[in-house]
Design an enzyme around this catalytic site. Structure first.
Site, PDB file in Angstrom:
ATOM      1  N   TRP A 164       1.265  -9.668   2.831  1.00 39.51           N
ATOM      2  CA  TRP A 164      -0.061 -10.248   2.586  1.00 39.51           C
ATOM      3  C   TRP A 164      -0.415 -10.301   1.101  1.00 39.51           C
ATOM      4  CZ3 TRP A 164      -2.299  -6.506  -0.138  1.00 39.51           C
ATOM      5  CH2 TRP A 164      -1.872  -5.192   0.101  1.00 39.51           C
ATOM      6  N   ASN A 165       0.343  -9.625   0.236  1.00 40.95           N
ATOM      7  CA  ASN A 165      -0.174  -9.487  -1.142  1.00 40.95           C
ATOM      8  C   ASN A 165      -0.029 -10.754  -1.994  1.00 40.95           C
ATOM      9  OD1 ASN A 165       2.566  -9.021  -1.243  1.00 40.95           O
ATOM     10  ND2 ASN A 165       2.448  -7.412  -2.770  1.00 40.95           N
ATOM     11  N   LYS A 188       7.442 -15.764   9.716  1.00 36.91           N
ATOM     12  CA  LYS A 188       6.294 -15.012  10.238  1.00 36.91           C
ATOM     13  C   LYS A 188       5.501 -14.454   9.069  1.00 36.91           C
ATOM     14  CE  LYS A 188       5.455 -10.772  11.178  1.00 36.91           C
ATOM     15  NZ  LYS A 188       4.049 -10.800  10.725  1.00 36.91           N
ATOM     16  N   PRO A 189       4.335 -15.044   8.792  1.00 37.67           N
ATOM     17  CA  PRO A 189       3.530 -14.498   7.701  1.00 37.67           C
ATOM     18  C   PRO A 189       2.828 -13.226   8.150  1.00 37.67           C
ATOM     19  CG  PRO A 189       2.397 -16.358   8.742  1.00 37.67           C
ATOM     20  CD  PRO A 189       3.709 -16.194   9.455  1.00 37.67           C
ATOM     21  N   ALA A 190       2.279 -12.491   7.200  1.00 37.44           N
ATOM     22  CA  ALA A 190       1.534 -11.271   7.542  1.00 37.44           C
ATOM     23  C   ALA A 190       0.297 -11.642   8.351  1.00 37.44           C
ATOM     24  CB  ALA A 190       1.138 -10.541   6.266  1.00 37.44           C
ATOM     25  N   GLY A 241       8.420  -6.630   2.075  1.00 43.38           N
ATOM     26  CA  GLY A 241       7.441  -5.700   2.635  1.00 43.38           C
ATOM     27  C   GLY A 241       7.834  -4.272   2.303  1.00 43.38           C
ATOM     28  N   SER A 242       7.410  -3.365   3.168  1.00 45.98           N
ATOM     29  CA  SER A 242       7.635  -1.951   2.868  1.00 45.98           C
ATOM     30  C   SER A 242       9.085  -1.549   3.146  1.00 45.98           C
ATOM     31  CB  SER A 242       6.691  -1.104   3.719  1.00 45.98           C
ATOM     32  OG  SER A 242       6.921  -1.378   5.085  1.00 45.98           O
ATOM     33  N   GLU A 263      13.275  -7.476  -0.073  1.00 41.03           N
ATOM     34  CA  GLU A 263      12.465  -7.161  -1.256  1.00 41.03           C
ATOM     35  C   GLU A 263      11.490  -6.082  -0.813  1.00 41.03           C
ATOM     36  OE1 GLU A 263      13.093  -8.296  -4.085  1.00 41.03           O
ATOM     37  OE2 GLU A 263      14.165 -10.172  -3.738  1.00 41.03           O
ATOM     38  N   LEU A 264      11.763  -4.836  -1.196  1.00 39.38           N
ATOM     39  CA  LEU A 264      11.031  -3.715  -0.608  1.00 39.38           C
ATOM     40  C   LEU A 264      10.143  -3.022  -1.638  1.00 39.38           C
ATOM     41  CD1 LEU A 264      14.045  -2.510   1.559  1.00 39.38           C
ATOM     42  CD2 LEU A 264      12.248  -4.134   2.164  1.00 39.38           C
ATOM     43  N   CYS A 297       4.340  -5.039  -5.582  1.00 40.58           N
ATOM     44  CA  CYS A 297       5.478  -4.118  -5.502  1.00 40.58           C
ATOM     45  C   CYS A 297       6.066  -3.850  -6.884  1.00 40.58           C
ATOM     46  CB  CYS A 297       6.518  -4.620  -4.524  1.00 40.58           C
ATOM     47  SG  CYS A 297       6.905  -6.341  -4.767  1.00 40.58           S
ATOM     48  N   GLU A 391       4.334   4.799  -3.868  1.00 38.28           N
ATOM     49  CA  GLU A 391       3.660   3.601  -4.357  1.00 38.28           C
ATOM     50  C   GLU A 391       2.156   3.695  -4.007  1.00 38.28           C
ATOM     51  OE1 GLU A 391       5.428   0.251  -2.377  1.00 38.28           O
ATOM     52  OE2 GLU A 391       5.264  -1.003  -4.144  1.00 38.28           O
TER      53      GLU A 391
HETATM   54  P1  ADP Z   1       2.823  -4.155   3.935  1.00 38.68           P
HETATM   55  O1  ADP Z   1       2.611  -2.797   3.380  1.00 38.68           O
HETATM   56  O2  ADP Z   1       3.007  -5.224   2.929  1.00 38.68           O
HETATM   57  O3  ADP Z   1       1.860  -4.521   5.035  1.00 38.68           O
HETATM   58  P2  ADP Z   1       4.839  -4.163   5.959  1.00 38.68           P
HETATM   59  O4  ADP Z   1       6.269  -3.856   5.755  1.00 38.68           O
HETATM   60  O5  ADP Z   1       4.078  -3.339   6.941  1.00 38.68           O
HETATM   61  O6  ADP Z   1       4.257  -4.063   4.517  1.00 38.68           O
HETATM   62  O7  ADP Z   1       4.628  -5.688   6.347  1.00 38.68           O
HETATM   63  C1  ADP Z   1       5.323  -6.751   5.795  1.00 38.68           C
HETATM   64  C2  ADP Z   1       5.581  -7.784   6.878  1.00 38.68           C
HETATM   65  O8  ADP Z   1       6.367  -7.185   7.905  1.00 38.68           O
HETATM   66  C3  ADP Z   1       4.331  -8.315   7.578  1.00 38.68           C
HETATM   67  O9  ADP Z   1       4.528  -9.675   7.880  1.00 38.68           O
HETATM   68  C4  ADP Z   1       4.289  -7.488   8.835  1.00 38.68           C
HETATM   69  O10 ADP Z   1       3.583  -8.133   9.890  1.00 38.68           O
HETATM   70  C5  ADP Z   1       5.754  -7.405   9.150  1.00 38.68           C
HETATM   71  N1  ADP Z   1       6.134  -6.327  10.057  1.00 38.68           N
HETATM   72  C6  ADP Z   1       5.637  -5.080  10.146  1.00 38.68           C
HETATM   73  N2  ADP Z   1       6.251  -4.394  11.118  1.00 38.68           N
HETATM   74  C7  ADP Z   1       7.176  -5.217  11.676  1.00 38.68           C
HETATM   75  C8  ADP Z   1       8.154  -5.107  12.725  1.00 38.68           C
HETATM   76  N3  ADP Z   1       8.313  -3.992  13.403  1.00 38.68           N
HETATM   77  N4  ADP Z   1       8.911  -6.191  12.998  1.00 38.68           N
HETATM   78  C9  ADP Z   1       8.773  -7.331  12.295  1.00 38.68           C
HETATM   79  N5  ADP Z   1       7.894  -7.494  11.307  1.00 38.68           N
HETATM   80  C10 ADP Z   1       7.100  -6.457  10.987  1.00 38.68           C
END
Ligand code: ADP
Length: 488
Positions: A164-165, A188-190, A241-242, A263-264, A297, A391
């Protein structure tokens, strides 16, 4: 001039706010008809609804991307490039609408949202050109009568999961190289920021990018992710994402031996040496720390300052931090918008309290409330404070003092992450030594502003694998095929 609240209202009523996903060029609701509401981080009110899709819709999207793949891959690269160029033009033409969508769903200050549209659009522009440069190689044969060729071909159906950032830029830097290479995509967007992504897909279709080439599903992350990672048809996953979620997705991709780009998380150090130019150091810290309210990040999470410049730096940085304006992202004068969710503020508050309990001094800002976190500066933070290890993802700057070069490098590298780092110095030898010694995928030297479509973005250690941006970003979506012909 329109007020922030009237712009917010107009954006909420825009045609882009619809509970629909796009599969094979069609726009449709979730199979169940269910929706999920999306909040405005500043007001806490509902912006609108998105389709609550799951596994079945994702399977349909993968099937549509699979059907679209062969004709898309067969088109001359220059044609794919021209379509991407038209997509770029229409993104730029709709810059203000897209920026407002970003601010509405993410809370980001509007001036930064405009910058994000430019940054995101640049990936489309760059890969529009790069499409026709996926050259192969003729290799001198090892025996007579043979020709050895290495050709590049598209990986196939690809999946993207984005955060989402930076809702537009994190998507375009995956979709643009994928499409340029001849791949098709299911994204799949956030859940927090789906509307700007859906708007990008509408614009792509408007300029003639065929249905099925770029599909988007929204809804249940785990169910959608399960199909994207488990399907043998999907040949590659690109995730931002994370680190925790990235590790799980990588594991899930192992079953079908997918290619992955990850990209973590990061925990970027900024090293300011005694011989740094003070103004440059402060400007670097401002950008590296407070961009997107610290929700990046590559945000400088740990600012290490050498003893000789420490007090002057801290005084100047405190004055700049205190002058930042916190508020509604739609207000043109806002520097720091709300954080994405109240739990994000809870985390920053926890880091703040933990550092203060460990002896840090508060020099600007203070505790956050609701979704608003004031820009905050701490000095004298302990090396084992929570915020040195994790972080923070918020506008909390932490300064630590160091004495020697070796100490600074040891502290900088004392993390499982390795995404970005920053160095401020005017001595070429210090810059060169530090740049080489730091374990990170990217190093900003006398600048906090490093991201661009033209350069390779990506981390080492637990910050990820693969590169986005630059010509290397195209390779992520290409397989090398070796052809060995005998009898010539
Ligand atoms: P952030 O801290 O940026 O929210 P996340 O890693 O939780 O980091 O989320 C990044 C993306 O990963 C988002 O699109 C979120 O919906 C997706 N996401 C989170 N959990 C899962 C999962 N188990 N399977 C697939 N996508 C996921």
């Amino acid at each position: 001039m329109s007020s922030p609240s009237s712009i917010r209202e107009a954006t909420r009523r825009s045609a882009y706010i619809r509970p629909e996903i796009t599969i094979g060029g069609e726009w449709r609701a979730a199979d169940s008809g269910k929706t999920i509401s999306v909040d405005d981080p500043f007001t806490g009110e509902t912006i609108g609804e998105i389709a609550d899709a799951g596994a079945a819709e994702t399977e349909a999207a993968v099937a549509a991307a699979s059907e679209a793949f062969a004709p898309w891959a067969a088109r001359p690269a220059i044609e794919r490039g021209r379509l991407l160029r038209r997509w770029f033009d229409v993104i730029v033409a709709n810059k203000e609408d897209l920026a407002r969508l970003i601010t509405l769903e993410s809370g980001k200050a509007i001036r930064e949202a405009r910058g994000e549209v430019d940054y995101g659009a640049a990936f489309v522009e760059f890969y529009a050109e790069e499409a026709s440069r996926a050259n192969g190689e003729i290799i001198p044969a090892h025996v007579p009568g043979r020709q050895l060729r290495a050709e590049r071909e598209p990986v196939g159906v690809c999946a993207a999961i984005t955060p989402w950032n930076f809702p537009i830029a994190m998507l375009t830097r995956k979709v643009a190289p994928a499409l340029a290479a001849g791949c098709t995509m299911v994204a799949k967007p956030a859940q927090q920021t789906p509307f700007s992504a859906l708007a990008l897909a509408r614009l792509a279709q408007e300029v003639g990018i065929p249905g099925g080439v770029f599909n988007i599903v929204t809804g249940q992350a785990a169910a959608i992710g399960g199909v994207l990672t488990g399907s043998p048809v999907v040949r590659k996953l690109s995730f931002t994402g994370s680190t925790g979620v990235g590790a799980r997705l990588m594991q899930a991709c192992a079953g079908t031996i997918k290619r992955v780009s990850m990209e973590l998380g990061g925990n970027a150090p900024l090293l300011i040496f005694d011989d740094a130019d003070l103004e440059t150091a402060v400007e670097t810290a401002m950008v590296a720390k407070f961009r997107n309210a610290g929700q990046s990040c590559i945000a400088a999470n740990r600012i290490y300052v050498q003893a000789g410049i420490h007090d002057r730096f801290v005084a100047a940085f405190a004055a700049r931090t205190a002058a930042l304006k916190l508020g509604d992202g739609f207000d043109e004068t806002t520097d720091i918008g709300p954080l994405i969710e109240a739990v994000a503020v809870d985390k920053v508050n926890a880091h703040l309290e933990n550092a203060l309990a460990g002896g840090a001094q508060l020099l600007a800002g203070g505790k956050g409330e609701g979704r608003l976190m004031p820009p905050t500066l701490l000095a004298g933070v302990a090396h084992d404070a929570q915020l040195s290890c994790e972080e923070t993802f918020g506008p909390l700057a932490a300064v630590m003092r160091f004495e020697t070069f070796e100490e600074a490098i040891r502290l900088a590298n004392d993390t499982p992450f390795g995404l970005a780092s920053y160095v401020c110095s005017q001595d070429p030898a210090t810059i060169s030594r530090a740049g080489r010694a730091i374990e990170s995928g990217m190093v900003g030297i006398n600048t906090g502003f490093i991201s661009t479509a033209w350069a390779p973005f990506g981390g080492v250690k637990q910050s990820g694998v693969g590169k986005e941006g630059s010509r290397l970003g195209l390779d992520e979506y290409l397989n090398v095929k070796y052809l060995c012909q005998a009898g010539l």
